[in-house]
Scaffold this active site. Structure first.
Site, PDB file in Angstrom:
ATOM      1  CE  LYS A  74      77.595  74.130  54.350  1.00 44.08           C
ATOM      2  NZ  LYS A  74      76.143  74.264  54.531  1.00 44.08           N
ATOM      3  CB  THR A 161      68.376  58.190  45.837  1.00 40.78           C
ATOM      4  OG1 THR A 161      68.631  58.949  44.656  1.00 40.78           O
ATOM      5  CG2 THR A 161      69.163  56.899  45.809  1.00 40.78           C
ATOM      6  CB  SER A 163      69.318  53.549  49.156  1.00 34.96           C
ATOM      7  OG  SER A 163      69.938  54.473  48.291  1.00 34.96           O
ATOM      8  CD  GLN A 256      74.768  79.981  58.431  1.00 35.56           C
ATOM      9  OE1 GLN A 256      75.744  79.500  58.999  1.00 35.56           O
ATOM     10  NE2 GLN A 256      74.852  81.018  57.608  1.00 35.56           N
TER      11      GLN A 256
HETATM   12  P1  ATR Z   1      72.821  69.450  49.645  1.00 37.49           P
HETATM   13  O1  ATR Z   1      74.124  69.600  50.345  1.00 37.49           O
HETATM   14  O2  ATR Z   1      72.249  70.738  49.103  1.00 37.49           O
HETATM   15  O3  ATR Z   1      71.828  68.674  50.426  1.00 37.49           O
HETATM   16  P2  ATR Z   1      73.254  67.087  48.102  1.00 37.49           P
HETATM   17  O4  ATR Z   1      73.914  66.420  49.267  1.00 37.49           O
HETATM   18  O5  ATR Z   1      73.838  66.921  46.743  1.00 37.49           O
HETATM   19  O6  ATR Z   1      73.165  68.647  48.307  1.00 37.49           O
HETATM   20  O7  ATR Z   1      71.724  66.603  48.094  1.00 37.49           O
HETATM   21  C1  ATR Z   1      70.798  67.091  47.149  1.00 37.49           C
HETATM   22  C2  ATR Z   1      69.424  66.553  47.504  1.00 37.49           C
HETATM   23  O8  ATR Z   1      68.477  67.099  46.577  1.00 37.49           O
HETATM   24  C3  ATR Z   1      69.300  65.041  47.388  1.00 37.49           C
HETATM   25  O9  ATR Z   1      68.317  64.602  48.290  1.00 37.49           O
HETATM   26  C4  ATR Z   1      68.823  64.883  45.922  1.00 37.49           C
HETATM   27  O10 ATR Z   1      68.174  63.655  45.669  1.00 37.49           O
HETATM   28  P3  ATR Z   1      69.038  62.313  45.397  1.00 37.49           P
HETATM   29  O11 ATR Z   1      69.535  61.859  46.735  1.00 37.49           O
HETATM   30  O12 ATR Z   1      68.061  61.370  44.803  1.00 37.49           O
HETATM   31  O13 ATR Z   1      70.137  62.728  44.457  1.00 37.49           O
HETATM   32  C5  ATR Z   1      67.856  66.025  45.838  1.00 37.49           C
HETATM   33  N1  ATR Z   1      67.617  66.551  44.492  1.00 37.49           N
HETATM   34  C6  ATR Z   1      68.469  67.221  43.703  1.00 37.49           C
HETATM   35  N2  ATR Z   1      67.873  67.613  42.548  1.00 37.49           N
HETATM   36  C7  ATR Z   1      66.592  67.165  42.628  1.00 37.49           C
HETATM   37  C8  ATR Z   1      65.452  67.267  41.757  1.00 37.49           C
HETATM   38  N3  ATR Z   1      65.531  67.884  40.589  1.00 37.49           N
HETATM   39  N4  ATR Z   1      64.289  66.697  42.172  1.00 37.49           N
HETATM   40  C9  ATR Z   1      64.206  66.075  43.359  1.00 37.49           C
HETATM   41  N5  ATR Z   1      65.247  65.944  44.216  1.00 37.49           N
HETATM   42  C10 ATR Z   1      66.419  66.484  43.863  1.00 37.49           C
END
Ligand code: ATR
Length: 284
Positions: A74, A161, A163, A256
Site C-alpha cells: 500500500k 509506541t 510517538s 472498502q
Molecule cells: P497495519 O498496516 O496493520 O496497521 P502496522 O502499520 O505494522 O500494520 O501497524 C501495526 C499496529 O499494531 C501498530 O500500532 C502496532 O503498535 P506499534 O506502533 O507500537 O508497533 C500495533 N501492534 C502490533 N502488534 C501488537 C501487539 N501485540 N499489541 C499491541 N499492539 C500491537
C-alpha cells in the site's frame, strides 16, 4: 474463482498482494459485478516483493483499468500514484488504483469502508461520541480522516509506541476540519470509558489483545475489530467479556471493496447479501 469471463475485450481489474492466494477480493468483485449487471474481469495477482511497480506496469500494458492493493504494497502504491485523493494523501497509503489515459490515480477506501460499516450497517453513530482508536500503524492512519469527518466529540488514539500516536494527532490537527478533542495515550494512561472502541492494531493476528483496562468499555460501548475471522477475534472476546457489543472487520472488507467498485464503475453494489454469504460460508 478469479475471472468472470475470459474475453479479451472485458474491462480488467485485479488485486496485487504477497501473499494473495487467500484474497476474497476476486470473489467479492465477481459477486458485485453479477449483482449490478456489470461485465468485467477481476483476478488476484501475486507481485514479487521486489517488483510491485513492474507488476503494475505490466498490468497496465495488458489493458488493466484498475487495481486493488493489499499487504505489503500500500505504501508503494501511494508512491506510484500520479494523483492522490485527499483521503489517500492523509492515509499515506493507497488500496485502490485507477488507470486512465496514462495517469495512475491513487485512493484509499479502507477508512470510508470502516465508517460505513459502523454507521450504516451496525447503525452506530460516531458523530458526537467518544471514540477510542487502538493502534497507530497503517490501518489506524487510513481510518483517521474518515473518522474525523464524522465529527466525534473526542478521538483518543492509544498505541504501544506513543510517538506514533502523537504523529497521528499532529496529522489530525493538520487537517483543520475537525472541531472536537483529540489526544494520544499509552495503554497505561487510558482512563474513563468510550462509546466506540476500534481495534486497528494487528494484535489479533497473534491472538493478542492490547493491554487496555476493562474500564474503557461501558455496557453501552460498541467495540470494532478491523480484523475478521471465522470465530471471534481475541479483541472482541475481551470486549464482550467487558460488556461491549462487538463487530469484526468483515463488513469493512466488503465496504472498502464496494467503494473501489463504485470508483471504477460508477455503481454502488449492495454489501448485505455478501455479508450473509461470507458469514454463513465461513472461511473469510
Ligand atoms: P497495519 O498496516 O496493520 O496497521 P502496522 O502499520 O505494522 O500494520 O501497524 C501495526 C499496529 O499494531 C501498530 O500500532 C502496532 O503498535 P506499534 O506502533 O507500537 O508497533 C500495533 N501492534 C502490533 N502488534 C501488537 C501487539 N501485540 N499489541 C499491541 N499492539 C500491537
Amino acid at each position: 474463482m478469479s475471472v468472470i469471463n475470459s474475453s479479451a475485450q472485458l474491462d480488467r481489474y485485479c488485486v496485487f498482494g504477497n501473499p494473495i492466494q487467500h484474497s476474497k477480493s476476486p470473489a467479492i468483485h465477481a459477486m458485485f459485478a453479477s449483482q449490478t449487471g456489470q461485465t468485467l474481469e477481476y483476478s488476484a495477482r501475486l507481485a514479487p516483493l521486489d517488483s510491485f511497480v513492474p507488476s503494475v506496469q505490466q498490468f497496465i500494458a495488458e489493458g488493466g483499468k484498475g487495481a486493488n492493493v493489499t499487504v505489503p504494497f500500500k505504501l508503494e502504491a501511494y508512491a506510484l500514484a500520479n494523483h492522490l485523493s485527499e483521503r489517500a494523501a492523509i492515509a499515506g497509503a493507497v488500496n485502490t488504483l485507477t488507470f486512465s489515459d496514462g495517469v495512475i490515480v491513487g485512493d484509499n477506501t479502507d477508512g470510508v469502508g470502516l465508517v460505513r460499516d459502523i454507521t450504516e450497517n451496525a447503525k452506530t453513530a460516531i458523530v458526537g461520541r467518544r471514540i477510542l482508536l487502538l493502534g497507530a500503524g497503517g490501518a489506524a492512519r487510513g481510518a483517521l480522516l474518515p473518522l474525523l469527518a464524522q465529527q466525534p466529540a473526542s478521538l483518543t488514539i492509544a498505541n504501544r509506541t506513543i510517538s506514533k500516536a502523537e504523529d497521528l494527532v499532529q496529522l489530525a490537527h493538520a487537517t483543520k476540519t475537525y472541531r472536537g478533542e483529540i489526544e494520544a495515550k499509552t495503554w497505561q494512561d487510558l482512563n474513563g470509558s468510550f462509546d466506540v472502541i476500534i481495534n486497528a492494531t494487528s494484535a489479533s493476528l497473534q491472538s493478542e489483545v492490547p493491554p487496555i483496562p476493562y474500564t474503557v468499555f461501558a455496557d453501552t460501548s460498541f467495540a470494532y475489530d478491523m480484523m475478521y475471522s471465522d470465530g471471534q477475534t481475541s479483541f472482541n472476546r475481551y470486549a464482550e467479556q467487558a460488556g461491549a457489543r462487538t463487530r469484526d472487520g468483515l463488513g469493512m472488507l466488503l465496504e472498502q471493496a464496494a467503494e473501489a467498485f463504485f470508483i471504477w464503475r460508477g455503481v454502488r453494489p449492495q454489501t448485505a447479501p455478501l455479508f450473509a454469504h461470507f458469514r454463513t460460508k465461513g472461511s473469510v
